[in-house]
Write an enzyme that holds these catalytic residues in place. Structure first.
Site, PDB file in Angstrom:
ATOM      1  N   HIS A  12       0.858  -1.192   0.000  1.00 17.77           N
ATOM      2  CA  HIS A  12       0.000   0.000   0.000  1.00 17.77           C
ATOM      3  C   HIS A  12       0.891   1.238   0.000  1.00 17.77           C
ATOM      4  O   HIS A  12       1.906   1.284   0.704  1.00 17.77           O
ATOM      5  CB  HIS A  12      -0.889   0.003   1.251  1.00 17.77           C
ATOM      6  CG  HIS A  12      -1.686   1.255   1.434  1.00 17.77           C
ATOM      7  ND1 HIS A  12      -2.643   1.662   0.539  1.00 17.77           N
ATOM      8  CD2 HIS A  12      -1.666   2.201   2.416  1.00 17.77           C
ATOM      9  CE1 HIS A  12      -3.200   2.791   0.968  1.00 17.77           C
ATOM     10  NE2 HIS A  12      -2.615   3.144   2.093  1.00 17.77           N
ATOM     11  N   HIS A  59       1.393  11.049  -2.021  1.00 18.56           N
ATOM     12  CA  HIS A  59       0.155  10.869  -1.270  1.00 18.56           C
ATOM     13  C   HIS A  59      -0.614  12.179  -1.336  1.00 18.56           C
ATOM     14  O   HIS A  59      -0.260  13.148  -0.664  1.00 18.56           O
ATOM     15  CB  HIS A  59       0.457  10.478   0.177  1.00 18.56           C
ATOM     16  CG  HIS A  59      -0.714   9.867   0.877  1.00 18.56           C
ATOM     17  ND1 HIS A  59      -0.913   9.977   2.230  1.00 18.56           N
ATOM     18  CD2 HIS A  59      -1.759   9.155   0.401  1.00 18.56           C
ATOM     19  CE1 HIS A  59      -2.023   9.335   2.564  1.00 18.56           C
ATOM     20  NE2 HIS A  59      -2.542   8.842   1.468  1.00 18.56           N
TER      21      HIS A  59
END
Length: 777
Positions: free
Chosen positions: A352, A397
């Site tokens: 992830h 992110h």
């Protein structure tokens, strides 16, 4: 258990005299590592004996590393500092200068902790900051775990090559070492350190220092008595054979001797039939006389015994310490499972936010994170793609302070990946162009020849890359732009706290580029709306992404339906966005329901990553593990919440530990008080943990002899985690080492567990010695 005397009388009449004669010839034990002695014309360099055993004392590259090199450490465009790096004489560690002097243990790194050695500008750091140095002068040392790469530039290309070749040879030799050789090297390094005045003799004070170094706080009176028993010259110094005798007494394994003598009887050697009897009692599959003879030829150290097909105690110990004598089934370390089933039938190692090396909020993004994930067997990585400057998509992110990296740089490191895409049409087309240009024939761009083109391919699709992404419908808008299928990754309401700008980005992302859509051949990103079959039932190529919270809810409320769904389709589970520090959830709960792509933050060590490493330890560590049959059947009745009655009893007797690492090397009087905890991770009804008592002040050879027992309902899903901790009455116990493996790969009988560090590096020669019994009803 049958007595040794009865077994011996089954030998042919002529065998006992031969065995007795050979036993007498090999009564003198095989020599331990030679104690420190002056060498090289009087220069005391006992460590060179370790390199001699490795066969590398005459190697020019290794000799150059022993002399040391002044290499430039490169950390930024302006930070290029020259430091001295020198191979230690143990051949296992490298000493280096530091700008600010620190504890001695922080001035070395170990060869066994090196993941890879790369030549030239083959790291992100050197590609960005190494332009002032020719690639031929540069090298990168990449470490296991979270330690940063060491980017170096040598004065000349030849010197750089010497370090690349030398470290490669040392790593190869270390990997090929037996446990006995590792123990030899371990002893050598401590002997050298404890010999404070380097006179090749050991005073009682130096012996006490040695004992503390190897993690044992021996009673002074007992230690002195042992010292005097070995001091045959009576001069209050041990040297030569006296040191060897002291070490042999220190390294005695009474528990192994007891087992050995149960089978060997009075003549103190094992014949091939007696060894076969031991193998049968162990429950070894394929135990035959020929197999026993083969083990003698492989592990016996004494040539006389080997010629007569006999095994001494030393050979027996070498066998039990070898991979064939370990708790992990050695036949499971290569690819042994059926690899021709659809991808939905496998657990697939998945990462992830693969680009992150630290937290989700302000941590750095790096292509090195992908390289590290691949090195750990990861087969599904994530590229979180956003609009970037100059028409180039970037990865980071979104809506955080994490740094950005170029999409095209990441694709060069990618072998399997999944997308979270926030780019407009133009940069999506750029993404598709980079994928096709960089990956070439590795990229799957159309359905493969198959009897059923709708069925997912198998892992035998080696060396190819599948793209997971949104798939365009046939419809188009009036202005000709592609319309989104409006299928988003599943997100919890409380996580959808986006600003207006974020909403605009999301709307932009709903416009899907035809070029990128065409690359989503087998993995169409789709929202999971229902688990119940419908007239237009989901197709195998549809992949759903769920947060851990959503997945847990489905497991609780519709366990069996979720299992059936995952027998046909791929499901990806990812951590909650609230895990700002990149913490992980336990992957076991998701595996219990058949989820294939259970994505974890690979950059964060902990028991969750231990479980992931244990799950994918087997099948050649290829990153694919075949799910149990109950999770592959479309009409399965299995429900992880209601697995049925116990079917298996697991009993583990924790006997001893050997050479546990010292937790605080800078405090000589700090000795661990070890305890062992065994954890079962499986369906909820099977999850359990039990631990032994702690042993006071002995990390060298603690003994327990305690049996821990577990009842299991779904053994095919269970992982067994062995943990060693340093007991503390006033604060949480300190972690010492662990090893995790599937119960289905756990062998019965007397076995060694080879412990790993928090980052997954070997702690050799640290081991646990246990006896395992598995009873199936």
């Amino acid at each position: 258990m049958l007595c040794g005397r009865w077994r011996r009388c089954r030998r042919p009449p002529e065998e006992p005299p031969v065995a007795a004669q050979v036993a007498a010839q090999v009564a003198a034990p095989v020599a331990l590592p030679s104690p420190p002695t002056p060498s090289d014309g009087g220069t005391k360099r006992p460590g060179l004996r370790a390199l001699k055993k490795m066969g590398l004392t005459e190697d020019e590259d290794v000799r150059a590393m022993l002399r040391g090199s002044r290499l430039r450490k490169i950390r930024s465009r302006t930070w290029h500092k020259e430091r001295l790096y020198r191979l230690q004489e143990d051949g296992l560690s490298v000493w280096f200068q530091r700008r600010i002097p620190r504890a001695p243990s922080q001035h070395i790194f170990f060869v066994q902790h090196i993941e890879a050695v790369r030549e030239g500008h083959q790291s992100e750091g050197l590609r960005r900051f190494g332009g002032a140095f020719a690639p031929a002068r540069c090298l990168t040392i990449a470490f296991k775990g979270r330690r940063k790469n060491l980017d170096l530039a040598a004065p000349t290309a030849e010197e750089a090559q010497r370090w690349v070749r030398g470290l490669t040879k040392l790593r190869a030799r270390l990997d090929a070492m037996s446990q006995r050789e590792r123990l030899d090297h371990w002893i050598h390094s401590y002997l050298h350190r404890a010999d404070s005045n380097q006179d090749s003799k050991m005073s009682f004070k130096e012996i006490k220092s040695l004992l503390r170094m190897v993690n044992v706080d021996m009673n002074d009176m007992y230690a002195y008595l042992l010292f005097k028993e070995c001091d045959h010259s009576n001069n209050d110094r041990l040297e030569g054979a006296e040191i060897e005798e002291f070490l042999r007494r220190l390294l005695k394994r009474p528990e192994l001797e007891e087992i050995f003598h149960q089978y060997s009887g009075e003549d103190r050697v094992l014949s091939a039939p007696e060894l076969l009897e031991f193998l049968e009692d162990q429950g070894e599959e394929g135990a035959t006389l020929a197999r026993a003879q083969q083990l003698i030829q492989t592990y016996e150290l004494n040539e006389t015994a080997k010629q007569h097909e006999l095994m001494t105690l030393d050979g027996f110990m070498m066998y039990l310490l070898s991979p064939e004598g370990a708790a992990l089934d050695n036949t499971h370390t290569c690819v042994f499972q059926d690899m021709n089933q659809p991808l939905a039938h496998y657990f697939i190692s998945s990462s992830h936010n693969t680009y992150l090396t630290d937290s989700q909020i302000g941590g750095p993004s790096s292509t090195e994170a992908y390289v590290r994930a691949f090195a750990q067997g990861c087969r599904c990585v994530e590229l979180d793609c956003w609009e970037g400057p100059g028409g180039e998509p970037v990865i980071y992110h979104g809506h955080t302070l994490t740094s950005k990296i170029l999409f095209r740089d990441v694709v060069q490191a990618v072998r399997d990946h999944a997308f979270t895409n926030h780019c407009g049409l133009e940069q999506q087309a750029a993404m598709a162009r980079h994928l096709c240009t960089i990956l070439g024939d590795m990229l799957v761009t159309q359905a493969l020849d198959s009897p059923n083109p709708e069925e997912l391919p198998s892992p035998e699709l080696k060396g190819r890359v599948l793209v997971k992404g949104k798939k365009l419908p046939a419809a188009r808008s009036e202005d000709g732009r592609a319309l989104s299928d409006r299928e988003e990754e599943e997100e919890d309401d409380e996580e959808e706290e986006e600003e207006v700008e974020a909403a605009a980005q999301r709307r932009l992302a709903k416009q899907i580029s035809p070029e990128l859509s065409a690359l989503a051949v087998y993995c169409h990103a789709t929202r999971l709306r229902t688990l119940h079959p419908a007239p237009n039932a989901p197709q195998p190529c549809q992949v759903s992404s769920l947060s851990e919270r959503k997945a847990k809810k489905l497991i609780r409320e519709a366990g069996n339906s979720f299992v059936r769904h995952n027998a046909r389709q791929l499901t990806r589970v990812y951590p909650l966005g609230l895990r700002m520090n990149s913490a992980n959830y336990s992957p076991q709960e998701m595996w219990n329901s058949g989820c294939q792509l259970v994505a974890l933050n690979f950059q964060t060590p902990g028991y969750e990553m231990d479980l992931n490493a244990g799950r994918f330890l087997v099948n050649g560590q290829c990153g694919y593990v075949l799910k149990p049959a109950c999770l592959r059947q479309p009409d399965s009745t299995f429900d992880p919440e209601y697995p049925g009655p116990p079917r298996t009893t697991l009993s583990i007797q924790v006997l001893t530990a050997q050479q546990l690492p010292k937790l605080n090397a800078e405090k000589p009087h700090s000795i661990v008080d070890p305890l062992v905890r065994i954890e079962i991770h499986g369906v909820p009804a099977d999850c359990a943990r039990q631990e032994t008592d702690y042993v006071l002040n002995n990390g060298f050879n603690p003994r327990w002899g305690q049996t821990l027992q577990f009842q299991l309902r779904a053994p095919e899903l269970a992982l067994v985690r062995f943990v060693v901790e340093d007991y503390d009455a006033t604060s949480p116990n300190d972690f010492v080492g662990q090893f995790t493996l599937p119960l289905s790969s756990l062998k019965q009988g007397y076995r060694h567990i080879h412990l790993l560090s928090k980052d997954g590096a070997s702690l050799s020669p640290a081991t646990l010695f246990i006896q395992i019994r598995i009873q199936r009803s």
